[in-house]
Write an enzyme that holds these catalytic residues in place. Structure first.
Site, short mmCIF file in Angstrom:
data_model
loop_
_atom_site.label_atom_id
_atom_site.label_comp_id
_atom_site.label_asym_id
_atom_site.label_seq_id
_atom_site.Cartn_x
_atom_site.Cartn_y
_atom_site.Cartn_z
CE LYS A 90 -3.87 2.24 0.32
NZ LYS A 90 -3.44 2.94 -0.94
CE LYS A 114 4.18 7.54 5.48
NZ LYS A 114 3.86 8.44 4.34
CE LYS A 126 4.86 7.39 -2.26
NZ LYS A 126 4.21 7.94 -1.06
CG ASP A 166 3.57 10.82 -3.07
OD1 ASP A 166 3.44 10.66 -1.84
OD2 ASP A 166 4.58 11.35 -3.56
CG ASN A 240 -3.95 16.17 -0.62
OD1 ASN A 240 -3.53 15.42 0.23
ND2 ASN A 240 -5.25 16.38 -0.78
P1 NDP Z 1 1.08 17.69 -4.35
O1 NDP Z 1 1.55 17.33 -5.69
O2 NDP Z 1 -0.36 17.93 -4.10
O3 NDP Z 1 1.84 19.01 -3.85
C1 NDP Z 1 3.24 19.03 -3.77
C2 NDP Z 1 3.67 20.42 -3.31
O4 NDP Z 1 5.05 20.39 -3.03
C3 NDP Z 1 3.47 21.47 -4.38
O5 NDP Z 1 3.26 22.73 -3.78
C4 NDP Z 1 4.81 21.44 -5.11
O6 NDP Z 1 5.15 22.64 -5.78
C5 NDP Z 1 5.77 21.20 -3.96
N1 NDP Z 1 6.95 20.47 -4.47
C6 NDP Z 1 6.96 19.26 -5.08
N2 NDP Z 1 8.21 18.93 -5.44
C7 NDP Z 1 8.98 19.94 -5.07
C8 NDP Z 1 10.37 20.19 -5.17
N3 NDP Z 1 11.20 19.31 -5.78
N4 NDP Z 1 10.82 21.35 -4.67
C9 NDP Z 1 9.98 22.24 -4.07
N5 NDP Z 1 8.66 22.05 -3.94
C10 NDP Z 1 8.17 20.93 -4.44
O7 NDP Z 1 1.64 16.56 -3.37
P2 NDP Z 1 1.18 16.19 -1.90
O8 NDP Z 1 0.74 17.40 -1.17
O9 NDP Z 1 0.28 15.02 -1.97
O10 NDP Z 1 2.56 15.65 -1.28
C11 NDP Z 1 3.46 16.49 -0.56
C12 NDP Z 1 4.36 15.63 0.30
O11 NDP Z 1 3.57 14.90 1.23
C13 NDP Z 1 5.20 14.58 -0.44
O12 NDP Z 1 6.42 14.41 0.24
C14 NDP Z 1 4.35 13.32 -0.29
O13 NDP Z 1 5.13 12.16 -0.42
C15 NDP Z 1 3.85 13.50 1.13
N6 NDP Z 1 2.67 12.75 1.52
C16 NDP Z 1 1.52 12.82 0.79
C17 NDP Z 1 0.39 12.14 1.19
C18 NDP Z 1 -0.89 12.25 0.49
O14 NDP Z 1 -1.88 11.65 0.95
N7 NDP Z 1 -1.00 13.00 -0.61
C19 NDP Z 1 0.42 11.27 2.40
C20 NDP Z 1 1.66 11.34 3.13
C21 NDP Z 1 2.73 12.04 2.68
P3 NDP Z 1 5.01 22.70 -7.40
O15 NDP Z 1 3.56 22.71 -7.68
O16 NDP Z 1 5.72 23.96 -7.75
O17 NDP Z 1 5.72 21.49 -7.91
O1 2IT Z 2 3.15 8.88 1.47
C1 2IT Z 2 1.99 8.47 1.68
O2 2IT Z 2 1.67 7.95 2.75
C2 2IT Z 2 1.00 8.62 0.61
N1 2IT Z 2 1.31 9.19 -0.43
C3 2IT Z 2 -0.38 8.05 0.78
C4 2IT Z 2 -0.40 6.60 0.43
C5 2IT Z 2 -1.76 5.95 0.43
O3 2IT Z 2 -1.79 4.76 0.07
O4 2IT Z 2 -2.76 6.59 0.76
#
Ligand code: NDP
Ligand code: 2IT
Length: 446
Positions: A90, A114, A126, A166, A240
């Protein structure tokens, strides 16, 4: 350091020299596990660490698709299935040009720990691609997603491997991926999470990672006689996780004064107007710089990492790995920051984490603090299996209880194994690992 840990770390470094992110995540984990190995010398005989640092499987494939000009484009697709010890693989799918095997191996390893912390029956994986959804038409994104799933589907299943979103993979991409899976297999099953509400998604999944982060940080603050009320909060990213961390932090009484994207950050001393950020990011898919055209009093700064120079009480890095380095950590401490909660996966470098901990900053590691997203994905899987859906409040209540439980597990393990009872980095690694270790031992060498 424990001799077994030292040996495995040495072998790991020799074998994966070209995978810096993977080495970083595995090193942090192995170092945290040193006191566990002191207590359980039998783990060496069972080869638990050697097995844990090698993913069960890594799939790499070609993703051909046709762009709007009729040109054939080829991206690389991946799925790293790290551990099925406690449940089906997952974890999310990342779509970003930086994606490579090292990044996905680090993410898959963290995901296993996690997912274990959530207490739910999910293993770790992943995947993703170096495809960049930015500036692509909806048709191009659909073409890519259909091609990606045309290969990936054979490795998935509601009880085999269940991907989700992600970076770069949101509701639009999940929809296209799900449609293609259904078309190929003819099955209407919960094989992806983060689905739209019209076709099997769970209420509160969209909000879950950001809300869960705030629930975890709230627990950590409360354990030290503090809270979000009236605190200045800086949040990196505007995707997100960042958006819903902002929403919940504001609801808890905090003032969020800065947010960012990969190009720069906005500073809003009177507090971010989240409706404007949502409109820009979720509806118009525009850069954060446009915020200042719509909200007077806010300023834009063209350097994403400059956000850590903004004095604050609490910092929530919610963008990407290694966005918070040693200089950023020093700036945060100098600016009065006393708590950091990782919404992103591994946003702080090892040096930054060490500096923050040594400076007495309360530090919530990502694998514990951002587990609310995947936990709610597991709740989505349960609802799909039962052919029913819970209300927003029901899911949110379960999420809150899960985050509280994760905090307690990390705190308890830190108390027992950590160099200090506040070291939730060690606490989360140990608590996450022990459950997986028990399952691996029970299932024999596999
Ligand atoms: P999104 O794509 O929705 O948003 C990512 C954000 O981070 C954007 O603002 C983006 O800016 C910025 N970003 C991405 N890459 C870079 C980079 N190389 N340098 C600077 N800024 C960057 O992703 P999420 O919000 O879903 O994910 C954000 C983080 O949270 C990640 O590390 C992800 O693995 C983690 N995460 C996500 C989960 C989920 O449920 N979505 C769960 C747990 C962890 P820009 O638009 O300019 O690229
Ligand atoms: O990093 C993370 O935990 C996620 N991107 C969410 C993974 C999931 O299966 O909901």
């Amino acid at each position: 350091m424990n001799q077994y840990v030292k040996r495995v770390l040495g072998e790991l470094c020799a074998r994966n020299q070209h995978e810096p992110e993977y080495l970083q995540a595995a090193t942090e984990m192995l170092q945290s596990l040193s006191p566990v190995m002191d207590k359980h010398p039998e783990y060496e005989q069972l080869g638990l660490l050697e097995r844990f640092v090698e993913p069960e499987r890594a799939i790499l494939f070609r993703v051909p698709w046709v762009d709007d000009h009729g040109h054939v484009r080829v991206n690389r697709g991946y799925r790293v299935q790290h551990s099925s010890a406690i449940g089906p693989y997952k974890g999310g799918l990342r779509l970003h040009p930086s994606v490579n095997l090292s990044i996905l191996k680090f993410l898959a390893l963290e995901q296993t720990l996690k997912n274990s912390l959530t207490g739910l029956p999910i293993g770790g994986g992943k995947g993703g691609s170096d495809f960049d959804p930015k500036c692509k038409s909806d048709r191009e994104v659909m073409a890519f997603c259909q091609s990606f799933m045309t290969e990936l589907y054979r490795h998935l299943g509601a009880d085999v491997d269940v991907p989700a979103g992600d970076i770069g993979t949101g509701a639009r991409e999940i929809g296209y991926l799900y449609g293609q899976y259904k078309r190929i297999t003819g099955e209407y099953v919960g094989v992806l999470t983060g689905k739209g509400l019209a076709y099997g998604g769970s209420l509160a999944r969209k909000e879950a990672t950001g809300y869960g982060l705030c629930y975890f940080v709230e627990q950590m603050l409360a354990a030290h006689g503090k809270g979000f009320q009236g605190q200045r909060v800086v949040i990196s990213g505007s995707g997100n996780v960042a958006v819903y961390a902002c929403e919940k932090a504001q609801a808890m009484g905090a003032k969020v004064i800065a947010m960012s994207d990969s190009c720069g950050y906005i500073y809003a001393p009177e507090g971010i107007d989240l409706a404007v950020v949502k409109q820009l990011k979720e509806v118009e898919r525009k850069r954060i710089c446009h915020y200042v055209e719509r909200v007077p009093g806010a300023t834009y700064h063209q350097d994403a990492s400059g956000i850590w120079q903004v004095p604050c009480d609490i910092a929530l890095p919610c963008a990407t790995q290694n966005e918070l380095d040693l200089d950023a950590a020093k700036a945060l401490v100098q600016g009065g920051c006393y708590a950091v909660g990782e919404g992103a996966n591994m946003p702080a470098t090892l040096e930054a984490t060490e500096h923050l901990l040594a400076s007495g900053v309360l530090f919530a590691p990502g694998k514990a603090a951002n587990a609310g997203g995947v936990a709610t994905s597991a709740l989505e899987m349960s609802q799909n299996s039962m052919r029913m859906s819970w209300t927003f409040d029901e899911v949110d209540e379960k999420l809150k209880a899960i985050m509280t439980d994760i905090f307690q597990k990390a705190a308890k393990a830190a108390q027992e194994y950590g160099p200090s009872p506040d070291n939730y980095v060690v606490g989360a690694n140990v608590a996450g690992f022990l459950k997986v270790a028990d399952a691996m031992i029970a299932q024999g060498v596999c």
